[in-house]
Design an enzyme around this catalytic site. Structure first.
Site, PDB file in Angstrom:
ATOM      1  N   ARG A  12     -23.983 -77.518  26.699  1.00 21.18           N
ATOM      2  CA  ARG A  12     -22.586 -77.803  26.998  1.00 21.18           C
ATOM      3  C   ARG A  12     -22.502 -79.247  27.476  1.00 21.18           C
ATOM      4  O   ARG A  12     -23.514 -79.900  27.698  1.00 21.18           O
ATOM      5  CB  ARG A  12     -21.945 -76.788  27.969  1.00 21.18           C
ATOM      6  CG  ARG A  12     -22.824 -76.167  29.013  1.00 21.18           C
ATOM      7  CD  ARG A  12     -23.347 -77.100  30.049  1.00 21.18           C
ATOM      8  NE  ARG A  12     -22.283 -77.925  30.593  1.00 21.18           N
ATOM      9  CZ  ARG A  12     -22.426 -79.089  31.153  1.00 21.18           C
ATOM     10  NH1 ARG A  12     -23.648 -79.626  31.257  1.00 21.18           N
ATOM     11  NH2 ARG A  12     -21.425 -79.782  31.635  1.00 21.18           N
ATOM     12  N   GLY A  13     -21.231 -79.725  27.626  1.00 17.20           N
ATOM     13  CA  GLY A  13     -21.045 -81.146  27.900  1.00 17.20           C
ATOM     14  C   GLY A  13     -20.791 -81.833  26.558  1.00 17.20           C
ATOM     15  O   GLY A  13     -21.565 -81.653  25.605  1.00 17.20           O
ATOM     16  N   ALA A  14     -19.705 -82.630  26.508  1.00 21.56           N
ATOM     17  CA  ALA A  14     -19.212 -83.124  25.222  1.00 21.56           C
ATOM     18  C   ALA A  14     -20.272 -83.833  24.358  1.00 21.56           C
ATOM     19  O   ALA A  14     -20.487 -83.453  23.194  1.00 21.56           O
ATOM     20  CB  ALA A  14     -17.995 -84.027  25.467  1.00 21.56           C
TER      21      ALA A  14
ATOM     22  N   ARG B  80     -16.472 -74.706  19.540  1.00 17.56           N
ATOM     23  CA  ARG B  80     -15.688 -74.988  20.758  1.00 17.56           C
ATOM     24  C   ARG B  80     -14.581 -75.985  20.390  1.00 17.56           C
ATOM     25  O   ARG B  80     -14.850 -76.955  19.665  1.00 17.56           O
ATOM     26  CB  ARG B  80     -16.559 -75.569  21.900  1.00 17.56           C
ATOM     27  CG  ARG B  80     -17.487 -74.535  22.522  1.00 17.56           C
ATOM     28  CD  ARG B  80     -18.094 -75.039  23.825  1.00 17.56           C
ATOM     29  NE  ARG B  80     -17.193 -74.875  24.955  1.00 17.56           N
ATOM     30  CZ  ARG B  80     -17.436 -75.373  26.182  1.00 17.56           C
ATOM     31  NH1 ARG B  80     -18.521 -76.080  26.407  1.00 17.56           N
ATOM     32  NH2 ARG B  80     -16.588 -75.160  27.165  1.00 17.56           N
TER      33      ARG B  80
ATOM     34  N   GLN C  30     -20.908 -75.057  36.851  1.00 14.46           N
ATOM     35  CA  GLN C  30     -21.740 -76.164  36.336  1.00 14.46           C
ATOM     36  C   GLN C  30     -22.102 -77.143  37.457  1.00 14.46           C
ATOM     37  O   GLN C  30     -23.156 -77.778  37.415  1.00 14.46           O
ATOM     38  CB  GLN C  30     -21.013 -76.926  35.223  1.00 14.46           C
ATOM     39  CG  GLN C  30     -20.848 -76.161  33.932  1.00 14.46           C
ATOM     40  CD  GLN C  30     -19.518 -75.462  33.870  1.00 14.46           C
ATOM     41  OE1 GLN C  30     -18.977 -75.042  34.887  1.00 14.46           O
ATOM     42  NE2 GLN C  30     -18.981 -75.327  32.679  1.00 14.46           N
TER      43      GLN C  30
ATOM     44  N   ASP D 131     -13.789 -84.688  28.057  1.00 15.96           N
ATOM     45  CA  ASP D 131     -14.040 -83.987  26.796  1.00 15.96           C
ATOM     46  C   ASP D 131     -13.223 -84.545  25.648  1.00 15.96           C
ATOM     47  O   ASP D 131     -13.605 -84.426  24.484  1.00 15.96           O
ATOM     48  CB  ASP D 131     -13.771 -82.488  26.956  1.00 15.96           C
ATOM     49  CG  ASP D 131     -14.885 -81.855  27.748  1.00 15.96           C
ATOM     50  OD1 ASP D 131     -14.831 -81.901  28.987  1.00 15.96           O
ATOM     51  OD2 ASP D 131     -15.843 -81.353  27.122  1.00 15.96           O
TER      52      ASP D 131
ATOM     53  N   ASN E  86     -10.684 -82.705  30.794  1.00 16.25           N
ATOM     54  CA  ASN E  86     -12.013 -82.501  31.372  1.00 16.25           C
ATOM     55  C   ASN E  86     -12.012 -81.117  32.010  1.00 16.25           C
ATOM     56  O   ASN E  86     -10.996 -80.402  32.004  1.00 16.25           O
ATOM     57  CB  ASN E  86     -12.359 -83.605  32.377  1.00 16.25           C
ATOM     58  CG  ASN E  86     -13.828 -83.560  32.795  1.00 16.25           C
ATOM     59  OD1 ASN E  86     -14.718 -83.510  31.943  1.00 16.25           O
ATOM     60  ND2 ASN E  86     -14.097 -83.536  34.083  1.00 16.25           N
ATOM     61  N   LYS E  87     -13.136 -80.738  32.564  1.00 15.00           N
ATOM     62  CA  LYS E  87     -13.313 -79.404  33.145  1.00 15.00           C
ATOM     63  C   LYS E  87     -12.154 -79.015  34.056  1.00 15.00           C
ATOM     64  O   LYS E  87     -11.653 -79.824  34.837  1.00 15.00           O
ATOM     65  CB  LYS E  87     -14.645 -79.385  33.911  1.00 15.00           C
ATOM     66  CG  LYS E  87     -15.017 -78.085  34.596  1.00 15.00           C
ATOM     67  CD  LYS E  87     -14.971 -76.885  33.696  1.00 15.00           C
ATOM     68  CE  LYS E  87     -15.800 -77.012  32.453  1.00 15.00           C
ATOM     69  NZ  LYS E  87     -15.536 -75.942  31.455  1.00 15.00           N
TER      70      LYS E  87
END
Ligand code: MRU
Length: 349
Positions: A51-53, A94, A199, A240, A250-251
């Site tokens: 995960r993470g762009a 995603r 996270q 993201d 973003n998150k």
């Protein structure tokens, strides 16, 4: 627990497969899994093993190159057709991080002029490796730019994990902390735990402890109090997808922090590579926001914490409007002021 000063990596190309750090197991177990098929890659992205762009983009690129190696007895036209289908399949894993489709499209474009299937197969692997190599350098540059904004002794707040394991290496929002640790510059990081799947608590603390960074974990609802009592100097987060006007997905919880930064009069920085910009979108209302399984909210680490049958809303990301962002830190420099104008400049428009 003893930590050596290392900056961890999460994705590695192994010629016949991809080796991936399973981030769902951290910090309790450090397990690398082998991905041999495009389905393995799709599942790993969907299940947040990676995960993470930028890391999603890198893994998907390797996944597409890997799948293409197995295409047999096709003409170059059929090969390209099949590659497009695989690109669409991986892109569906995603929706929010634009690095995913950016990396996949870059691979597809790389074989535009290929004359033979063998040439195309080799080019795809080289291009995927190149994306990872470039991302590490880009993250290092982002880290340098970000570090130039921070003084020795600064206290910074971050959310989620925009770190080394979310990229090729170093991270975006966490890159200045890794660089500072290597140079004995003292930065103190407060990591927000990042419900629903933690996270911040599980990944950012694990990563920063290994690197020798001074990190303190807080729960998400402690942010305002922590800024007030601990004297946080600035907030720095990853991204993201950033639209043409600078609005930033973003998150989930990032928007809260941006509002707090404004209330407290402290800078709110977004750190992201150019591959996270989507200038085909005018503003943040056009960004697709992923909604994930309600179990992530009703359960913590597999243990139910809410009653059966309760309604749940579980958006994985939120959008911070550009006017709450002090600066966007990219490999091309620090963008501030009229973000739309600055973004057009770095994209040569
Ligand atoms: O759902 P995740 O863990 O993929 O969300 C990750 C983030 O929001 C990160 O901040 C972002 O992708 C930047 S990673 C350098």
């Amino acid at each position: 627990m003893t930590y050596t000063k290392t900056v961890p990596q999460s994705v590695e190309w192994k010629n016949t497969h991809i080796s991936l750090l399973d981030q769902t197991k951290l910090p309790l177990e450090t397990v690398f899994i082998d991905l041999f098929t495009i389905e393995d890659v799709w599942d790993s992205i969907t299940a947040l093993k990676v995960r993470g762009a930028p890391a999603i983009g890198i893994t998907a690129a390797y996944g597409l190159a890997l799948s293409a190696q197995s295409y047999k007895s096709l003409s170059i036209a059929e090969f390209k057709e099949k590659l497009n289908q695989d690109r669409d399949y991986l892109a569906s894993s995603r929706p929010t991080a634009v690095n995913l489709i950016w990396a996949l499209n870059r691979l597809v474009a790389s074989i535009e002029c290929a004359k033979t299937v063998n040439e195309a197969k080799t080019t795809l692997i080289h291009e995927a490796i190149q994306i990872q190599v470039e991302d590490e350098e880009v993250c290092r540059q982002i880290g340098e730019h970000a570090l130039s904004l921070f003084k020795d002794g600064y206290k910074l707040l971050t959310i989620c994990n925009a770190g080394s394991i979310a990229t090729a290496r170093f991270g975006t929002a966490l890159a200045p902390f890794h660089l500072a640790a290597q140079r004995n510059v003292n930065l103190k990081v407060f990591a927000s735990e990042t419900r629903p799947i933690l996270q911040g608590a599980r990944l950012t603390t694990w990563e920063l402890l290994q690197s020798g960074v001074d990190v303190t974990l807080i729960t998400d609802n402690m942010a305002a109090h922590t800024i007030a009592v601990k004297g946080i100097d600035a907030i720095i987060v990853g991204a993201d997808r950033i639209t043409a006007n600078g609005d930033t997905a973003n998150k989930i919880g990032t928007y809260n922090l941006a509002l707090l930064a404004k209330a407290f009069g402290i800078p709110f920085y977004v750190a992201a590579p150019k591959s996270t910009f989507d200038i085909s979108l005018q503003n943040g209302s056009e960004i697709p926001i992923e909604e994930r399984n309600p179990d992530e909210v009703t359960h913590i680490s597999g243990v139910r914490v809410a009653p059966e049958g309760v309604q749940v809303y579980n958006p994985a990301f939120d959008v911070t409007p550009n006017d709450l962002i002090t600066a966007i830190i990219t490999e091309a420099g620090i963008l501030q002021g009229d973000l739309g104008l600055e973004i057009r400049k770095i994209f040569g428009e």
